[in-house]
Design a protein around this motif. Structure first.
Motif, short mmCIF file in Angstrom:
data_model
loop_
_atom_site.label_atom_id
_atom_site.label_comp_id
_atom_site.label_asym_id
_atom_site.label_seq_id
_atom_site.Cartn_x
_atom_site.Cartn_y
_atom_site.Cartn_z
N ASN A 1 29.21 19.01 64.30
CA ASN A 1 29.76 17.67 64.14
C ASN A 1 30.34 17.14 65.45
O ASN A 1 30.16 15.97 65.79
CB ASN A 1 30.83 17.65 63.05
CG ASN A 1 30.25 17.71 61.65
OD1 ASN A 1 29.05 17.55 61.46
ND2 ASN A 1 31.11 17.94 60.68
N ALA A 2 31.03 18.00 66.20
CA ALA A 2 31.58 17.59 67.49
C ALA A 2 30.46 17.17 68.44
O ALA A 2 30.59 16.19 69.18
CB ALA A 2 32.42 18.71 68.09
N GLU A 3 29.36 17.91 68.42
CA GLU A 3 28.22 17.56 69.28
C GLU A 3 27.60 16.23 68.83
O GLU A 3 27.24 15.40 69.67
CB GLU A 3 27.17 18.67 69.25
CG GLU A 3 26.06 18.50 70.24
CD GLU A 3 26.50 18.60 71.69
OE1 GLU A 3 25.87 17.94 72.54
OE2 GLU A 3 27.47 19.33 71.99
N LEU A 4 27.48 16.03 67.52
CA LEU A 4 26.97 14.76 67.01
C LEU A 4 27.82 13.60 67.52
O LEU A 4 27.30 12.59 67.99
CB LEU A 4 26.96 14.74 65.48
CG LEU A 4 25.90 15.55 64.75
CD1 LEU A 4 26.18 15.54 63.25
CD2 LEU A 4 24.52 15.03 65.02
N LEU A 5 29.14 13.75 67.41
CA LEU A 5 30.04 12.68 67.84
C LEU A 5 29.97 12.47 69.35
O LEU A 5 30.10 11.33 69.82
CB LEU A 5 31.47 12.97 67.41
CG LEU A 5 31.76 12.76 65.93
CD1 LEU A 5 33.21 13.08 65.62
CD2 LEU A 5 31.42 11.34 65.49
N ALA A 6 29.78 13.53 70.10
CA ALA A 6 29.68 13.39 71.56
C ALA A 6 28.44 12.60 71.96
O ALA A 6 28.44 11.91 72.99
CB ALA A 6 29.66 14.77 72.22
N LEU A 7 27.39 12.68 71.17
CA LEU A 7 26.14 11.99 71.47
C LEU A 7 26.07 10.57 70.92
O LEU A 7 25.24 9.77 71.35
CB LEU A 7 24.96 12.79 70.90
CG LEU A 7 24.71 14.16 71.51
CD1 LEU A 7 23.67 14.92 70.70
CD2 LEU A 7 24.28 14.03 72.96
N ALA A 8 26.92 10.26 69.94
CA ALA A 8 26.78 9.02 69.18
C ALA A 8 27.75 7.93 69.62
O ALA A 8 28.86 8.21 70.08
CB ALA A 8 26.99 9.32 67.70
N ASP A 9 27.29 6.70 69.41
CA ASP A 9 28.15 5.54 69.58
C ASP A 9 28.76 5.12 68.24
O ASP A 9 29.83 4.53 68.20
CB ASP A 9 27.35 4.35 70.13
CG ASP A 9 26.73 4.67 71.47
OD1 ASP A 9 27.45 5.14 72.37
OD2 ASP A 9 25.51 4.45 71.62
N GLU A 10 28.03 5.39 67.16
CA GLU A 10 28.46 5.01 65.83
C GLU A 10 28.03 6.09 64.84
O GLU A 10 27.08 6.83 65.10
CB GLU A 10 27.86 3.66 65.42
CG GLU A 10 28.24 2.54 66.39
CD GLU A 10 27.70 1.18 65.98
OE1 GLU A 10 27.59 0.92 64.75
OE2 GLU A 10 27.39 0.39 66.88
N LEU A 11 28.73 6.14 63.71
CA LEU A 11 28.43 7.14 62.68
C LEU A 11 28.03 6.44 61.39
O LEU A 11 28.71 5.51 60.94
CB LEU A 11 29.65 8.03 62.41
CG LEU A 11 29.48 9.09 61.33
CD1 LEU A 11 28.51 10.18 61.78
CD2 LEU A 11 30.83 9.70 60.96
N VAL A 12 26.93 6.88 60.80
CA VAL A 12 26.52 6.45 59.46
C VAL A 12 26.92 7.57 58.51
O VAL A 12 26.50 8.72 58.69
CB VAL A 12 24.99 6.21 59.40
CG1 VAL A 12 24.57 5.87 57.98
CG2 VAL A 12 24.59 5.12 60.38
N ALA A 13 27.74 7.22 57.51
CA ALA A 13 28.23 8.22 56.56
C ALA A 13 27.73 7.88 55.16
O ALA A 13 28.08 6.85 54.60
CB ALA A 13 29.76 8.26 56.56
N VAL A 14 26.89 8.76 54.62
CA VAL A 14 26.44 8.63 53.24
C VAL A 14 27.47 9.44 52.44
O VAL A 14 27.34 10.64 52.26
CB VAL A 14 25.00 9.16 53.06
CG1 VAL A 14 24.57 9.07 51.60
CG2 VAL A 14 24.04 8.39 53.97
N ALA B 1 35.49 11.21 63.33
CA ALA B 1 34.94 10.02 63.98
C ALA B 1 36.00 8.93 64.08
O ALA B 1 36.17 8.32 65.14
CB ALA B 1 33.72 9.52 63.21
N ARG B 2 36.69 8.70 62.99
CA ARG B 2 37.73 7.66 63.01
C ARG B 2 38.83 8.01 64.00
O ARG B 2 39.31 7.13 64.73
CB ARG B 2 38.28 7.46 61.60
CG ARG B 2 37.27 6.75 60.70
CD ARG B 2 37.77 6.58 59.29
NE ARG B 2 36.84 5.74 58.52
CZ ARG B 2 36.77 5.74 57.21
NH1 ARG B 2 37.59 6.49 56.48
NH2 ARG B 2 35.91 4.95 56.60
N ALA B 3 39.22 9.27 64.06
CA ALA B 3 40.26 9.70 65.01
C ALA B 3 39.80 9.51 66.45
O ALA B 3 40.61 9.23 67.34
CB ALA B 3 40.64 11.16 64.76
N ALA B 4 38.50 9.64 66.69
CA ALA B 4 37.94 9.49 68.03
C ALA B 4 37.61 8.03 68.36
O ALA B 4 37.15 7.74 69.47
CB ALA B 4 36.68 10.35 68.17
#
Length: 162
Positions: free
Chosen positions: A110-123, A142-145
């Motif tokens: 998850n940390a790697e996903l967030l490092a690569l992403a600009d935005e998160l899609v949450a189902v 994601a919200r904390a970051a």
């Protein structure tokens, strides 16, 4: 051109999987293929639906795997087939070094996903999480970051609670 990561429930009912896929297609529709990158761990459920939606639009898929043992021995044959197909279709695959696919491995992914992403899609149904590395945990991280989170949970959606 934002890079979207995904998090979401593994245990979507069949009807929910269809409505979630339609919601993902609608969400991604404004982004031209050349500008669309999706990042996914390729897990069953939401991750697989998202990866398929990105590829169907002609976007690039980046796979982030928690460890070399993914998807793990508990994967059903259909889940394994989806994983193999999506991994082969990925533009890039990052395999993290976790020897055991435990909570810590999923937190690292998850940390790697967030490092690569600009935005998160949450189902995500908005419910409390069931531990580190899960959907609620990822949304909170994601919200904390300060990463924008787009929650997709269509009306009538349900989980099978497998």
């Amino acid at each position: 051109m934002p890079v979207f990561a995904v998090t979401g429930h593994l245990d979507l009912t069949a009807d929910t999987a269809r409505t979630v896929r339609a919601a993902l297609d609608e969400f991604l529709a404004p982004f031209p293929a050349a500008e669309l990158t999706g990042v996914s761990c390729l897990a069953p459920g939401a991750d697989t639906l998202f990866a398929d939606a990105v590829l169907a639009r002609g976007g690039r898929l980046v796979a982030v795997l928690p460890g070399p043992g993914c998807p793990g021995p508990q994967a059903a044959p259909a889940e394994l087939a989806d994983f193999v197909r999506l991994r082969a279709a990925a533009h890039r695959t990052l395999v993290l070094p976790a020897a055991v696919l435990d909570d810590a491995a999923y937190v690292a992914a998850n940390a790697e996903l967030l490092a690569l992403a600009d935005e998160l899609v949450a189902v995500w149904d908005g419910g409390p999480g069931n531990g580190p590395g899960g959907t609620a945990d990822m949304v909170a991280a994601a919200r904390a970051a300060g990463v924008p989170v787009h929650v997709l949970w269509p009306a009538g959606a349900a989980r099978s609670r497998r």
